[in-house]
Design an enzyme around this catalytic site. Structure first.
Site, PDB file in Angstrom:
ATOM      1  N   GLY A  31       0.795  -1.216   0.000  1.00 13.71           N
ATOM      2  CA  GLY A  31       0.000   0.000   0.000  1.00 13.71           C
ATOM      3  C   GLY A  31       0.825   1.262   0.000  1.00 13.71           C
ATOM      4  O   GLY A  31       2.017   1.263  -0.253  1.00 13.71           O
ATOM      5  N   TYR A  32       0.154   2.381   0.291  1.00  8.09           N
ATOM      6  CA  TYR A  32       0.720   3.718   0.186  1.00  8.09           C
ATOM      7  C   TYR A  32       1.335   3.884  -1.198  1.00  8.09           C
ATOM      8  O   TYR A  32       2.511   4.187  -1.360  1.00  8.09           O
ATOM      9  CB  TYR A  32       1.731   4.002   1.296  1.00  8.09           C
ATOM     10  CG  TYR A  32       1.660   5.447   1.758  1.00  8.09           C
ATOM     11  CD1 TYR A  32       0.538   5.914   2.442  1.00  8.09           C
ATOM     12  CD2 TYR A  32       2.695   6.325   1.491  1.00  8.09           C
ATOM     13  CE1 TYR A  32       0.451   7.236   2.846  1.00  8.09           C
ATOM     14  CE2 TYR A  32       2.609   7.647   1.890  1.00  8.09           C
ATOM     15  CZ  TYR A  32       1.494   8.100   2.563  1.00  8.09           C
ATOM     16  OH  TYR A  32       1.414   9.410   2.952  1.00  8.09           O
ATOM     17  N   GLY A  36       5.756   4.455  -8.752  1.00  4.80           N
ATOM     18  CA  GLY A  36       6.415   3.180  -9.028  1.00  4.80           C
ATOM     19  C   GLY A  36       5.426   2.030  -9.030  1.00  4.80           C
ATOM     20  O   GLY A  36       5.426   1.189  -9.931  1.00  4.80           O
ATOM     21  N   HIS A  37       4.569   1.991  -7.994  1.00  6.50           N
ATOM     22  CA  HIS A  37       3.517   0.971  -7.966  1.00  6.50           C
ATOM     23  C   HIS A  37       2.598   1.094  -9.185  1.00  6.50           C
ATOM     24  O   HIS A  37       2.207   0.089  -9.795  1.00  6.50           O
ATOM     25  CB  HIS A  37       2.666   1.117  -6.700  1.00  6.50           C
ATOM     26  CG  HIS A  37       3.394   0.888  -5.421  1.00  6.50           C
ATOM     27  ND1 HIS A  37       3.596   1.888  -4.500  1.00  6.50           N
ATOM     28  CD2 HIS A  37       3.958  -0.231  -4.903  1.00  6.50           C
ATOM     29  CE1 HIS A  37       4.248   1.398  -3.459  1.00  6.50           C
ATOM     30  NE2 HIS A  37       4.484   0.112  -3.677  1.00  6.50           N
ATOM     31  N   VAL A 176      11.472   3.034 -10.738  1.00 11.55           N
ATOM     32  CA  VAL A 176      10.934   4.356 -11.058  1.00 11.55           C
ATOM     33  C   VAL A 176      11.527   5.340 -10.057  1.00 11.55           C
ATOM     34  O   VAL A 176      11.506   5.103  -8.850  1.00 11.55           O
ATOM     35  CB  VAL A 176       9.399   4.367 -10.989  1.00 11.55           C
ATOM     36  CG1 VAL A 176       8.855   5.768 -11.230  1.00 11.55           C
ATOM     37  CG2 VAL A 176       8.822   3.384 -12.011  1.00 11.55           C
ATOM     38  N   MET A 184      11.833   5.748  -5.912  1.00  8.56           N
ATOM     39  CA  MET A 184      10.561   5.910  -5.217  1.00  8.56           C
ATOM     40  C   MET A 184      10.349   4.800  -4.200  1.00  8.56           C
ATOM     41  O   MET A 184      10.623   3.627  -4.467  1.00  8.56           O
ATOM     42  CB  MET A 184       9.412   5.927  -6.220  1.00  8.56           C
ATOM     43  CG  MET A 184       9.351   7.196  -7.036  1.00  8.56           C
ATOM     44  SD  MET A 184       7.836   7.297  -8.010  1.00  8.56           S
ATOM     45  CE  MET A 184       8.044   8.932  -8.722  1.00  8.56           C
ATOM     46  N   SER A 186       7.703   4.003  -0.485  1.00 18.68           N
ATOM     47  CA  SER A 186       6.730   4.491   0.492  1.00 18.68           C
ATOM     48  C   SER A 186       7.431   5.050   1.721  1.00 18.68           C
ATOM     49  O   SER A 186       6.908   5.944   2.401  1.00 18.68           O
ATOM     50  CB  SER A 186       5.790   3.348   0.902  1.00 18.68           C
ATOM     51  OG  SER A 186       5.075   2.867  -0.218  1.00 18.68           O
ATOM     52  N   ARG A 187       8.627   4.546   2.038  1.00 19.90           N
ATOM     53  CA  ARG A 187       9.361   5.006   3.217  1.00 19.90           C
ATOM     54  C   ARG A 187      10.015   6.372   3.008  1.00 19.90           C
ATOM     55  O   ARG A 187      10.509   6.960   3.976  1.00 19.90           O
ATOM     56  CB  ARG A 187      10.418   3.970   3.617  1.00 19.90           C
ATOM     57  CG  ARG A 187       9.816   2.702   4.226  1.00 19.90           C
ATOM     58  CD  ARG A 187      10.888   1.779   4.782  1.00 19.90           C
ATOM     59  NE  ARG A 187      10.318   0.698   5.582  1.00 19.90           N
ATOM     60  CZ  ARG A 187      10.071  -0.521   5.140  1.00 19.90           C
ATOM     61  NH1 ARG A 187      10.337  -0.818   3.888  1.00 19.90           N
ATOM     62  NH2 ARG A 187       9.552  -1.440   5.945  1.00 19.90           N
TER      63      ARG A 187
END
Length: 284
Positions: A31-32, A36-37, A176, A184, A186-187
């Site tokens: 998540g978050y 990139g995701h 990415v 990229m 999330s952290r």
């Protein structure tokens, strides 16, 4: 776009899609979601009829004292980001759904999990391979999409899929980066403004080594030291590792003779960042 929380419901949905002759792509995430995701989701949507995005902060891949409780979570944001990128379904189970009372079964890949991140996070990859294996079975995915930023994770999952004769095809996808080069993650949201600025030494060091490699340098020690010296110019950086290993085997080498992974893990404050590049020897 559907949001499914129960395992049985996702299995039924996936089997129904399969009966209709549809292909399924899976993008496992915690998540978050960021760009990139979304690049993984877009690739899956382009290559499959159905794209399932799992959003599950997996407790079994966090060690004692790591950031499981504080890991960023925002389902509303993730739903909008996944839908915009072309997802068909979000699978968002609870920890109790994935690991019910009495759960005692884990998937463990040996050897390649003992280096790089596995040295300082000894239980991490067992958690990763266990949850990914479960997701493959639950989703009946034809293909699963993983980013190269987590290069060791990608190698471990490819090894697992091969060794256990899994039908799901693993699709590696490129890193990415932010416009300034930071990979990229999330952290990245954990970083202070100064830490974020200094974190650019990771990609800068890797790019410096990549240029030397392109110019003919093949010494593992020299390439690693180039990266290390660049990272050390950042006062807040605390190096976990700078390593160069064959890829995807993740074995040591004194000189680069085949595809190799140049990888780093560095802490800024309490935030641990990873980054890497692949070095490809030109064919003669």
């Amino acid at each position: 776009m559907k949001i499914i929380q129960q395992i049985d419901a996702l299995k039924s949905y996936a089997l129904s899609c399969k009966k209709q002759g549809k292909t399924i792509g899976l993008v496992p995430t915690m998540g978050y979601l960021h760009a990139g995701h979304q690049s993984l989701i877009r690739k899956s949507a382009a290559e499959n009829d159905i794209t399932i995005v799992s959003i599950f902060v997996n407790p079994t891949q966090f060690g004692v004292g790591e950031d499981f409780e504080s890991y960023p979570r925002d389902l509303a944001h993730d739903t909008a980001a996944a839908e915009a990128a072309g997802a068909s379904v979000i699978f968002h189970p609870t920890a109790e759904e994935m690991y019910p009372k009495g759960y005692h079964t884990y998937v463990s890949v040996q050897e390649i999990t003992s280096v790089l991140c596995g040295k300082s996070r000894p239980t991490h990859f067992q958690g990763v391979t266990t949850v990914v294996s479960k997701l493959f079975h639950i989703s009946h995915a034809d293909r699963a999409y993983f980013g190269q930023k987590d290069a060791q994770q990608l190698a471990v999952i490819m090894r697992m899929a091969t060794d256990l004769n899994m039908d799901t095809i693993i699709v590696p996808c490129p890193i990415v980066r932010e416009p300034d080069g930071l990979a990229m993650s999330s952290r990245n949201t954990y970083l202070s403004a100064e830490e974020r600025k200094q974190a650019l030494v990771l990609s800068q060091g890797l790019y410096a080594a990549e240029k030397l490699f392109a110019d003919g340098e093949r010494s593992t020690a020299f390439l690693k030291e180039t990266v290390r010296q660049k990272i050390l110019t950042a006062p807040l950086a605390r190096i976990d590792y700078v390593e160069l290993l064959t890829y995807p085997e993740l074995t040591p080498c004194e000189t680069v003779k085949s595809q190799c992974l140049l990888a780093v893990a560095v802490k800024f404050g309490t935030t641990r960042l990873i980054d890497n590049i692949l070095l490809e020897v030109p064919e003669k």
